[in-house]
Design a protein around this motif. Structure first.
Motif, PDB file in Angstrom:
ATOM      1  N   LYS A 211       0.865  -1.193   0.000  1.00  0.00           N
ATOM      2  CA  LYS A 211       0.000   0.000   0.000  1.00  0.00           C
ATOM      3  C   LYS A 211       0.890   1.229   0.000  1.00  0.00           C
ATOM      4  CE  LYS A 211      -3.962   1.957   2.438  1.00  0.00           C
ATOM      5  NZ  LYS A 211      -3.692   3.325   2.053  1.00  0.00           N
ATOM      6  N   ASP A 212       0.809   1.961  -1.090  1.00  0.00           N
ATOM      7  CA  ASP A 212       1.566   3.206  -1.201  1.00  0.00           C
ATOM      8  C   ASP A 212       0.743   4.337  -0.577  1.00  0.00           C
ATOM      9  OD1 ASP A 212       3.469   5.056  -1.941  1.00  0.00           O
ATOM     10  OD2 ASP A 212       3.070   4.962  -4.091  1.00  0.00           O
ATOM     11  N   HIS A 213       1.401   5.410  -0.218  1.00  0.00           N
ATOM     12  CA  HIS A 213       0.719   6.613   0.281  1.00  0.00           C
ATOM     13  C   HIS A 213       1.203   7.733  -0.632  1.00  0.00           C
ATOM     14  CE1 HIS A 213       0.642   3.792   3.601  1.00  0.00           C
ATOM     15  NE2 HIS A 213      -0.180   4.556   4.278  1.00  0.00           N
ATOM     16  N   LYS A 214       0.395   8.062  -1.641  1.00  0.00           N
ATOM     17  CA  LYS A 214       0.911   8.896  -2.729  1.00  0.00           C
ATOM     18  C   LYS A 214       0.903  10.385  -2.440  1.00  0.00           C
ATOM     19  CE  LYS A 214       0.473   5.821  -6.573  1.00  0.00           C
ATOM     20  NZ  LYS A 214      -0.370   5.183  -7.542  1.00  0.00           N
ATOM     21  N   GLN A 215      -0.089  10.837  -1.660  1.00  0.00           N
ATOM     22  CA  GLN A 215      -0.193  12.289  -1.465  1.00  0.00           C
ATOM     23  C   GLN A 215       0.850  12.779  -0.463  1.00  0.00           C
ATOM     24  OE1 GLN A 215      -2.818  10.197  -1.152  1.00  0.00           O
ATOM     25  NE2 GLN A 215      -4.068  10.676  -2.946  1.00  0.00           N
ATOM     26  N   THR A 225       2.680  12.583  -5.096  1.00  0.00           N
ATOM     27  CA  THR A 225       4.147  12.514  -5.163  1.00  0.00           C
ATOM     28  C   THR A 225       4.495  11.176  -5.806  1.00  0.00           C
ATOM     29  OG1 THR A 225       4.408  11.285  -3.109  1.00  0.00           O
ATOM     30  CG2 THR A 225       4.207  13.675  -2.914  1.00  0.00           C
ATOM     31  N   GLY A 226       5.768  10.862  -5.851  1.00  0.00           N
ATOM     32  CA  GLY A 226       6.170   9.532  -6.301  1.00  0.00           C
ATOM     33  C   GLY A 226       5.744   8.447  -5.316  1.00  0.00           C
ATOM     34  N   GLY A 227       5.432   8.836  -4.097  1.00  0.00           N
ATOM     35  CA  GLY A 227       5.078   7.888  -3.030  1.00  0.00           C
ATOM     36  C   GLY A 227       5.810   8.285  -1.756  1.00  0.00           C
ATOM     37  N   ILE A 268       6.025  -6.856 -13.738  1.00  0.00           N
ATOM     38  CA  ILE A 268       4.784  -6.197 -14.123  1.00  0.00           C
ATOM     39  C   ILE A 268       4.067  -5.809 -12.836  1.00  0.00           C
ATOM     40  CG2 ILE A 268       3.596  -8.404 -14.604  1.00  0.00           C
ATOM     41  CD1 ILE A 268       2.062  -6.657 -16.825  1.00  0.00           C
ATOM     42  N   PHE A 269       3.770  -4.539 -12.746  1.00  0.00           N
ATOM     43  CA  PHE A 269       3.237  -3.939 -11.518  1.00  0.00           C
ATOM     44  C   PHE A 269       1.812  -3.514 -11.831  1.00  0.00           C
ATOM     45  CE2 PHE A 269       4.344   0.080  -8.697  1.00  0.00           C
ATOM     46  CZ  PHE A 269       3.025   0.260  -8.340  1.00  0.00           C
ATOM     47  N   PHE A 270       0.875  -4.083 -11.096  1.00  0.00           N
ATOM     48  CA  PHE A 270      -0.540  -3.761 -11.293  1.00  0.00           C
ATOM     49  C   PHE A 270      -0.959  -2.720 -10.257  1.00  0.00           C
ATOM     50  CE2 PHE A 270       0.185  -8.159 -12.549  1.00  0.00           C
ATOM     51  CZ  PHE A 270      -0.514  -8.302 -13.739  1.00  0.00           C
ATOM     52  N   TYR A 284      -0.801  -0.345 -15.572  1.00  0.00           N
ATOM     53  CA  TYR A 284       0.358  -1.231 -15.495  1.00  0.00           C
ATOM     54  C   TYR A 284       1.591  -0.355 -15.356  1.00  0.00           C
ATOM     55  CZ  TYR A 284      -2.399  -4.876 -17.998  1.00  0.00           C
ATOM     56  OH  TYR A 284      -3.331  -5.804 -18.390  1.00  0.00           O
ATOM     57  N   ASN A 285       2.546  -0.817 -14.555  1.00  0.00           N
ATOM     58  CA  ASN A 285       3.900  -0.281 -14.644  1.00  0.00           C
ATOM     59  C   ASN A 285       4.776  -1.451 -15.040  1.00  0.00           C
ATOM     60  OD1 ASN A 285       3.391   2.429 -13.737  1.00  0.00           O
ATOM     61  ND2 ASN A 285       3.116   1.576 -11.696  1.00  0.00           N
ATOM     62  N   VAL A 286       5.819  -1.164 -15.773  1.00  0.00           N
ATOM     63  CA  VAL A 286       6.635  -2.273 -16.290  1.00  0.00           C
ATOM     64  C   VAL A 286       7.939  -2.399 -15.505  1.00  0.00           C
ATOM     65  CG1 VAL A 286       5.596  -2.167 -18.569  1.00  0.00           C
ATOM     66  CG2 VAL A 286       7.648  -0.811 -18.108  1.00  0.00           C
ATOM     67  N   MET A 288       9.543  -2.028 -11.050  1.00  0.00           N
ATOM     68  CA  MET A 288       9.140  -2.053  -9.647  1.00  0.00           C
ATOM     69  C   MET A 288       8.712  -0.655  -9.214  1.00  0.00           C
ATOM     70  SD  MET A 288      11.400  -4.661  -7.579  1.00  0.00           S
ATOM     71  CE  MET A 288      12.078  -6.143  -8.260  1.00  0.00           C
ATOM     72  N   GLY A 289       7.976  -0.588  -8.125  1.00  0.00           N
ATOM     73  CA  GLY A 289       7.545   0.711  -7.599  1.00  0.00           C
ATOM     74  C   GLY A 289       8.576   1.262  -6.634  1.00  0.00           C
ATOM     75  N   ASP A 290       8.497   2.556  -6.419  1.00  0.00           N
ATOM     76  CA  ASP A 290       9.364   3.223  -5.451  1.00  0.00           C
ATOM     77  C   ASP A 290       8.452   4.081  -4.586  1.00  0.00           C
ATOM     78  OD1 ASP A 290      11.164   4.854  -4.120  1.00  0.00           O
ATOM     79  OD2 ASP A 290      12.546   4.939  -5.820  1.00  0.00           O
ATOM     80  N   PRO A 291       8.245   3.825  -3.330  1.00  0.00           N
ATOM     81  CA  PRO A 291       9.016   2.987  -2.412  1.00  0.00           C
ATOM     82  C   PRO A 291       8.497   1.571  -2.156  1.00  0.00           C
ATOM     83  CG  PRO A 291       7.655   4.499  -1.135  1.00  0.00           C
ATOM     84  CD  PRO A 291       7.289   4.675  -2.575  1.00  0.00           C
ATOM     85  N   GLU A 292       7.648   1.005  -3.036  1.00  0.00           N
ATOM     86  CA  GLU A 292       7.216  -0.379  -2.807  1.00  0.00           C
ATOM     87  C   GLU A 292       8.405  -1.330  -2.710  1.00  0.00           C
ATOM     88  OE1 GLU A 292       5.739   1.699  -4.895  1.00  0.00           O
ATOM     89  OE2 GLU A 292       3.579   1.356  -4.998  1.00  0.00           O
ATOM     90  N   THR A 293       9.388  -1.121  -3.577  1.00  0.00           N
ATOM     91  CA  THR A 293      10.547  -2.029  -3.617  1.00  0.00           C
ATOM     92  C   THR A 293      11.291  -2.051  -2.273  1.00  0.00           C
ATOM     93  OG1 THR A 293      10.762  -1.518  -5.942  1.00  0.00           O
ATOM     94  CG2 THR A 293      12.665  -2.559  -4.913  1.00  0.00           C
TER      95      THR A 293
HETATM   96  N1  GLY Z   1       5.112   4.245  -5.886  1.00  0.00           N
HETATM   97  C1  GLY Z   1       4.417   4.205  -7.104  1.00  0.00           C
HETATM   98  C2  GLY Z   1       5.273   4.015  -8.291  1.00  0.00           C
HETATM   99  O1  GLY Z   1       6.438   3.685  -8.195  1.00  0.00           O
HETATM  100  O2  GLY Z   1       4.773   4.206  -9.387  1.00  0.00           O
END
Ligand code: GLY
Ligand code: AMP
Length: 414
Positions: A211-215, A225-227, A268-270, A284-286, A288-293
């Motif tokens: 779970k990202d927190h984007k705002q 934001t980016g997260g 592949i990031f859903f 889709y993102n192709v 990894m996420g940041d900061p999910e990773t």
């Molecule tokens: N944290 C969301 C992204 O990397 O797109």
């Protein structure tokens, strides 16, 4: 074994840290890396960003494996260029990377293969888009087709706002071409989740949900934001959600990747929305996420090199990815003012041995870490439940200081 990691953020620092734990890996080059990768075990930063120079470097240095962090080099075709030279690289080719690089392409793909997503229309001229918004029910979501550094999606509450957005994307051309085509889609209300997965083009294996927190502000307020922080697993992703996700999103996506004969050996990031009407795919993102990773690497037990090798060798079927039976909480410390204007150049003081620090935007100056970006660093801690992970992350964060530090205090409050 020598590994090359492309990118310069916290995601790449977390990847480098995880890769360094493989005993066969002797050297990790980070291109260009940051102040965190400069200090990480087995790592060395190299100041190369052009694809053709990266290919040359990988050839000269006999790099065994290249891992691509961000979307930009993927959409520019870095994988195709490495493969032409028979170099091993982990990521989708240029054609498959359009799943992130073009919203029109990815929405058409979702429609063609029956992936559950918000209904939409696409437009390549402002006149028709302006006609269309006359008869919409609001809110609606307007998306620039191309990459727009996270600023290409606007939720419009009114016709006036929609008109302004179309004007800025298509007429004023604020994204220098990326907004020449747009998608206008139905607004879906719900809770978001990030499901990163790995694919070899035949099988998709999802990672633990996040779970990202984007705002930027607490309570989900303020601009995107980016997260700003992540917890994993995502408490809203229960068995029922996963069932719907598999049936209505993952399996049709897999069919699509096969049906389009995509050369897709990568992440592949859903980005999903869990709503009262079901589970929808937003994007889709192709990569990894940041900061999910950062949050996920601290839970991953499986050796990442082994996992990536299975994907590259098209051997993921039946592969088991092991995760620690813990929760992870990752909190971003940013430069005050981000995502707007901010000052950089401040020294970072770290007096903590708890948690794991991944550097996002800081460089090494002598033996000092100096802030250089909007998102500066993240601290990740784990615990037996979300509360424990959250408390540990915030405790560790208290012992990090730099001028104008800003972080959300509600990461992991659900
Ligand atoms: N944290 C969301 C992204 O990397 O797109
Ligand atoms: P995207 O780049 O498509 O994920 O969009 C960025 C953000 O905009 C998402 O993380 C959501 O918060 C929001 N968003 C995108 N599409 C929709 C939609 N159809 N309904 C509601 N929110 C959306």
């Amino acid at each position: 074994m020598k590994v090359l990691i492309i990118g310069s953020g916290g995601r790449e620092h977390a990847l480098a840290w995880k890769v360094s734990q493989n005993s066969e890996v002797t050297k990790i080059y980070c291109a260009p890396g940051n102040g965190g990768t400069a200090l990480e075990n087995k790592c060395e930063n190299i100041n190369i960003t052009e694809i053709k120079n990266l290919v040359q470097f990988a050839k000269n240095e006999n790099i065994h494996l290249t891992i691509v962090g961000p979307e930009e080099p993927l959409t520019k075709g870095i994988v195709d260029e490495f493969k032409k030279e028979k170099l091993k690289i982990f990521g989708p080719d240029k054609n498959s990377a359009r799943l992130e690089g073009s919203k029109v392409f990815s929405k058409n793909f979702m429609k063609k293969y029956g992936v559950k997503t918000a209904s939409y229309e696409s437009f390549n001229n402002a006149h028709n888009a302006l006609l269309y918004i006359e008869s919409c029910e609001y809110p609606i979501v307007i998306k620039a087709d191309g990459l727009a550094a996270g600023k290409g999606v606007v939720i419009c509450q009114s016709k006036k706002e929609a008109k302004e957005t179309i004007d800025s994307f298509m007429v004023s051309d604020i994204f220098h071409g990326a907004g020449n085509e747009i998608v206008i889609e139905e607004f879906i209300e719900g809770v978001e989740a990030s499901i990163l997965s790995i694919t070899d083009g035949q099988t998709i294996i999802p990672f633990i949900s996040a779970k990202d927190h984007k705002q930027i502000y607490e309570g989900g307020l303020g601009p995107n934001t980016g997260g700003m922080g992540v917890i994993a697993p995502n408490p809203y992703v229960d068995e029922e959600v996963m069932k719907a996700f598999y049936k209505e999103i993952l399996l049709p996506t897999m069919k699509g990747i096969q049906g389009e004969a995509m050369d897709y050996k990568g992440i592949i990031f859903f980005g999903i929305m869990i709503s009262k009407k079901g589970v929808y795919l937003l994007e889709y993102n192709v990569r990894m996420g940041d900061p999910e990773t950062q949050a996920l690497m601290c839970l991953l037990e499986t050796d990442i090199i082994d996992m990536i090798k299975h994907a590259i060798d098209e051997d993921l079927e039946g592969y088991e990815i092991k995760w620690k039976n813990l929760y992870s909480c990752s909190v971003i410390a940013a430069s005050g003012g981000y995502p707007g204007n901010f000052k950089r150049g401040f020294e970072i003081n770290i007096n903590s041995h708890k948690g794991k620090i991944f550097i996002s935007g800081a460089k090494l100056d002598g033996d000092k870490l100096i802030t250089s970006g909007g998102r500066v660093l993240s601290i990740t801690a784990t615990g037996k439940n979300i509360g424990e992970a959250r408390t540990a992350a915030y405790e560790a964060l208290n012992s990090i200081t730099f001028n104008n530090i800003y972080f959300r205090k509600d990461i992991g409050i659900v």
